[in-house]
Design a protein around this motif. Structure first.
Motif, PDB file in Angstrom:
ATOM      1  N   HIS A   1       6.260 -16.884  -6.933  1.00 49.74           N
ATOM      2  CA  HIS A   1       5.954 -15.454  -7.359  1.00 49.74           C
ATOM      3  C   HIS A   1       6.994 -14.870  -7.979  1.00 49.74           C
ATOM      4  O   HIS A   1       8.309 -14.522  -7.353  1.00 49.74           O
ATOM      5  N   HIS A   2       7.037 -14.650  -9.334  1.00 43.83           N
ATOM      6  CA  HIS A   2       7.933 -14.095 -10.088  1.00 43.83           C
ATOM      7  C   HIS A   2       8.662 -12.873  -9.635  1.00 43.83           C
ATOM      8  O   HIS A   2       9.897 -12.711  -9.565  1.00 43.83           O
ATOM      9  N   GLU A   3       7.767 -11.974  -9.372  1.00 42.14           N
ATOM     10  CA  GLU A   3       8.298 -10.400  -8.869  1.00 42.14           C
ATOM     11  C   GLU A   3       9.109 -10.637  -7.830  1.00 42.14           C
ATOM     12  O   GLU A   3      10.158 -10.068  -7.410  1.00 42.14           O
ATOM     13  N   LEU A   4       8.644 -11.459  -6.673  1.00 35.94           N
ATOM     14  CA  LEU A   4       9.234 -11.425  -5.434  1.00 35.94           C
ATOM     15  C   LEU A   4      10.449 -12.294  -5.623  1.00 35.94           C
ATOM     16  O   LEU A   4      11.656 -12.012  -5.001  1.00 35.94           O
ATOM     17  N   THR A   5      10.713 -13.324  -6.225  1.00 35.51           N
ATOM     18  CA  THR A   5      12.012 -13.990  -6.546  1.00 35.51           C
ATOM     19  C   THR A   5      12.940 -13.218  -7.078  1.00 35.51           C
ATOM     20  O   THR A   5      13.991 -13.298  -6.733  1.00 35.51           O
ATOM     21  N   ASP A   6      12.356 -12.313  -8.139  1.00 30.56           N
ATOM     22  CA  ASP A   6      13.568 -11.410  -8.800  1.00 30.56           C
ATOM     23  C   ASP A   6      13.985 -10.293  -7.810  1.00 30.56           C
ATOM     24  O   ASP A   6      15.165 -10.084  -7.667  1.00 30.56           O
ATOM     25  N   ILE A   7      13.092  -9.799  -6.796  1.00 33.60           N
ATOM     26  CA  ILE A   7      13.560  -8.988  -5.870  1.00 33.60           C
ATOM     27  C   ILE A   7      14.480  -9.720  -4.905  1.00 33.60           C
ATOM     28  O   ILE A   7      15.741  -9.145  -4.540  1.00 33.60           O
TER      29      ILE A   7
END
Length: 752
Positions: A490-496
């Motif tokens: 999950h790109h957004e969660l990985t970024d967070i």
């Protein structure tokens, strides 16, 4: 009138007969000879089943003619056009009239010659069969001839290219060698032509056949392309060696894992040369390039025996690549058992196959003792390698250009876009080294000591850390498991996670921590987060774990017995239905029997006597609670699939991740901190004697020490490690909750 009607009535449709009357027999049919045209078409249909069979015959004729260069051109899968050009010795003009007649050959004179035949073609049926079902043109020139000769054939005989013209071969300019052009294959057999589904499928078969002979024929250059294409679908130079030929046709993945051997036996009269894939390579289907006396053939018996041999070396569902060239004494081989010569029979087949399979086992065994594995990190630390996890860029982005097609990372020579003055509600603390809330709290000394214990080594048991030499892992199962993690990202969660700032632990019992991501505040189930981190770490560092050496070794059976007692207490009434002694004995036997696998892949050493000497080390600076060790070992029996390779690694790494995940700790006694504060205020004297004051409840010293270690590891070891390497998957979304947004809070304050 009635009589007239009776006379004009139609005759009955059938007549009745009695049961005992015999049935009338049909008149016997006379036996007649088929017309020669029908005979030729039947024979052609047996020999030329598809364009690839015609090509196989033409390639073999060209190689027999001493060619060192073969060029193949196909149109519509070979049905519209199939052309092969070689630079062999050519065909004499005097032989052209009978070139396409049946059973005309230069390689066989008497039936006895079949026992010593050493060439590809010998019956003289290939060109004859093609001429009966296609328009055939032959252009040839010998070295002695001053020009080339072109002849057209139909139904095995010379024919004129146009009505009214002579059928005799015509002189033209041409190079030495032969060019055979087959046009409109099966034009007069419409049922056969309609049976072909697609031209691309037939062209793929042609490429596969050319590739077979390109691998086998040393010193011969091959090329194959579609008609009208400027580039070749396959091209192999004459100077290429065996490995280069396999690499160009089947890819580097196969060529890099090949093992060669030679064997033979004078008793059975054969020699064998083979290139086989090692145990590090496996594919979805078997690729067998089988040549017997330099003829490409198929053998279901040989293929099945080879697959059974590889079954003990490859994972379930894996298949090998095998190139096998057999030279068998000609009198032992019957080459004339199949119309297309696709199959041959030879004497002592079982004995020869057994010798070959035994040599394959020996070759694979030698390689397997020093097998090397390759692993690829989920997140690379090399700045030149793109990250699997999207990281926030420090350099401001600029619009996409030709130099930066994605618009994400500009070149250093480019000027960054001018930055605007940010709004106050967008200013957030992003430096992890900045002062935190926890730094404002006064730290308490540990129980019974005058200093904190967070940085001290664990005194529960003596152990040492041992680093191992890194190895490479190329197991297909591990690559598939890593791919599953990447697919679930999950790109957004990985970024967070990759840019977060740790705030503090909220609840040690529920394992909840607060982190800041951008202008948002999140509550995270760090038990779930760390479990996924250790699982991914197990995949990334597979077969490269460090070691925790135990001194002295622990008794495996005693540990399993302790774990069984814990499970028995947790099971309640259902515990009486389980024979725990049998469970302990079964799990111990499983672990001892698989000690070699555990030590090679997981750095978990168990002796034959059942002593646990070593545990895997996943992260430096953090050691899991040894109190969880008995239950971890016990779960390795029923909760790990020891049968299938991929499921075995997946389930074991999940259990290892659960063992490494920090445990839930009981809440600290509420009166402990209150009384500590009172003692500090009142100087520590008489704090418990005042009216309404309760006596302080002291926490167990062992739990207090463990609590400090876990808090230290969560903040300073595990969350930074997740920030650097964890791929946030969709399964982690239910463990992350947004509780505050700075922009939203500003709107609330503005309304106030």
């Amino acid at each position: 009138m009635t009589e007239a009607m009776e006379v004009d009535a139609p005759p009955p449709h059938g007549t009745k007969r009695k049961a005992e009357d015999p049935l009338p027999l049909p008149a016997p049919r006379r036996i007649k000879a088929l017309a020669q045209d029908v005979v030729n078409k039947i024979a052609a249909g047996e020999i030329i089943v598809a364009p690839v069979h015609a090509l196989k015959e033409l390639i073999e004729n060209a190689v027999d003619a001493g060619a060192t260069q073969l060029d193949v051109v196909a149109k519509e899968g070979g049905l519209k056009l199939l052309q092969i050009t070689d630079n062999g010795h050519g065909i004499d003009k005097e032989d052209l009239p009978i070139l396409c007649e049946r059973f005309t050959t230069s390689k066989l004179k008497a039936f006895e010659d079949l026992s010593s035949i050493a060439t590809y073609g010998f019956r003289g049926e290939a060109l004859a069969s093609i001429s009966h079902i296609a328009h055939l043109t032959v252009t040839t020139r010998t070295k002695e001839s001053s020009c080339a000769w072109r002849a057209h054939y139909a139904d095995g005989k010379l024919t004129s290219p146009k009505p009214g013209q002579s059928a005799e071969p015509k002189p033209i300019a041409g190079r030495p060698g032969t060019q055979i052009t087959v046009e409109d294959l099966f034009y007069n057999v419409p049922s056969r032509r309609k049976a072909f589904r697609s031209a691309s499928e037939e062209y793929a078969k042609i490429l596969e056949m050319v590739g077979r002979y390109a691998v086998h024929c040393f010193g011969v250059a091959f090329s194959c392309k579609k008609h009208g294409d400027s580039s070749s679908g396959l091209s192999v130079p004459a100077s290429a060696g065996m490995l280069d030929r396999i690499r160009q046709i089947h890819g580097s993945a196969v060529a890099n894992e090949l093992v060669s051997f030679k064997t033979g036996n004078d008793r059975w009269g054969f020699k064998c040369e083979a290139w086989i894939s090692s145990a590090n390579y496996s594919a979805k289907r078997t690729t067998l390039l089988l040549f017997i006396n330099h003829r490409a053939v198929e053998s279901a018996a040989i293929k099945k025996s080879i697959e059974q041999t590889y079954a003990t070396f490859l994972p379930k569902g894996g298949h090998p690549f095998v190139y096998l060239s057999l030279e068998i004494e000609p009198h032992r081989v019957d080459v004339n058992v199949h119309p297309t010569k696709r199959e041959v029979h030879f004497l002592n087949e079982d004995e020869i196959v057994e010798i070959i399979c035994e040599e394959i086992r020996n070759s694979l065994g030698k390689v397997d003792t020093s097998r090397s594995f390759m692993t690829q990190s989920l997140l690379s630390t090399n700045p030149k390698v793109p990250f699997a996890t999207p990281m926030k860029q420090i350099i401001p982005t600029v619009p996409a250009t030709d130099d930066t097609p994605d618009g994400s990372i500009p070149r250093p020579s480019q000027k960054p876009a001018p930055t605007k003055k940010p709004y106050v509600n967008n200013l957030v603390r992003t430096d992890a080294s900045a002062r935190k809330i926890t730094s404002m709290l006064q730290s308490r000394p540990s129980i019974g000591e005058g200093k904190t214990t967070t940085d001290e080594p664990d005194k529960e048991y003596e152990y040492t850390y041992v680093e191992r030499e890194p190895t490479t892992c190329r197991l297909t199962s591990i690559r598939e498991l890593r791919a599953e993690v990447r697919d679930a990202m999950h790109h957004e969660l990985t970024d967070i996670i990759s840019t977060h700032t740790f705030v503090g632990i909220v609840d040690e019992q529920k394992r909840i921590a607060a982190i800041q991501g951008g202008v948002k505040l999140f509550l995270v189930d760090y038990g779930m987060l760390f479990n996924e981190y250790f699982y991914q770490l197990g995949l990334t560092d597979f077969a490269n774990f460090g070691e925790i050496r135990l001194h002295p070794p622990l008794d495996l059976e005693e540990l399993l017995r302790i774990g069984a007692e814990q499970e028995k207490r947790n099971a309640g009434d259902a515990a009486d239905e389980v024979d725990w002694a049998e469970v302990v004995a079964t799990v111990k036997e499983q672990l001892v029997d698989r000690r070699a696998l555990l030590e090679e892949y997981f750095s978990m050493e168990i002796t034959e006597e059942g002593e646990l000497c070593c545990l895997p080390l996943l992260v430096k600076g953090y050691t899991p609670s040894l109190a969880k060790l008995p239950q971890f070992l016990l779960r390795l029996g029923p909760h790990v699939n020891w049968v299938e390779e991929k499921e075995c690694f997946h389930s074991f790494l999940r259990e290892l991740a659960a063992f490494y995940t920090p445990e839930c700790l009981p809440l600290a006694p509420p009166s402990t901190s209150q009384n500590t504060d009172q003692n500090q205020i009142q100087g520590g004297e008489g704090s418990g004697k005042g009216k309404g004051k309760e006596k302080a409840v002291e926490e167990d010293a062992e739990i207090a020490v463990r609590r400090e270690r876990v808090k230290h590891a969560v903040e300073f070891v595990l969350f930074p490690a997740c920030k650097a390497r964890l791929v946030g998957t969709r399964g982690l979304l239910k463990g992350v909750v947004e509780v505050a947004n700075l922009k939203g809070l500003y709107r609330v304050f503005e309304r106030c």
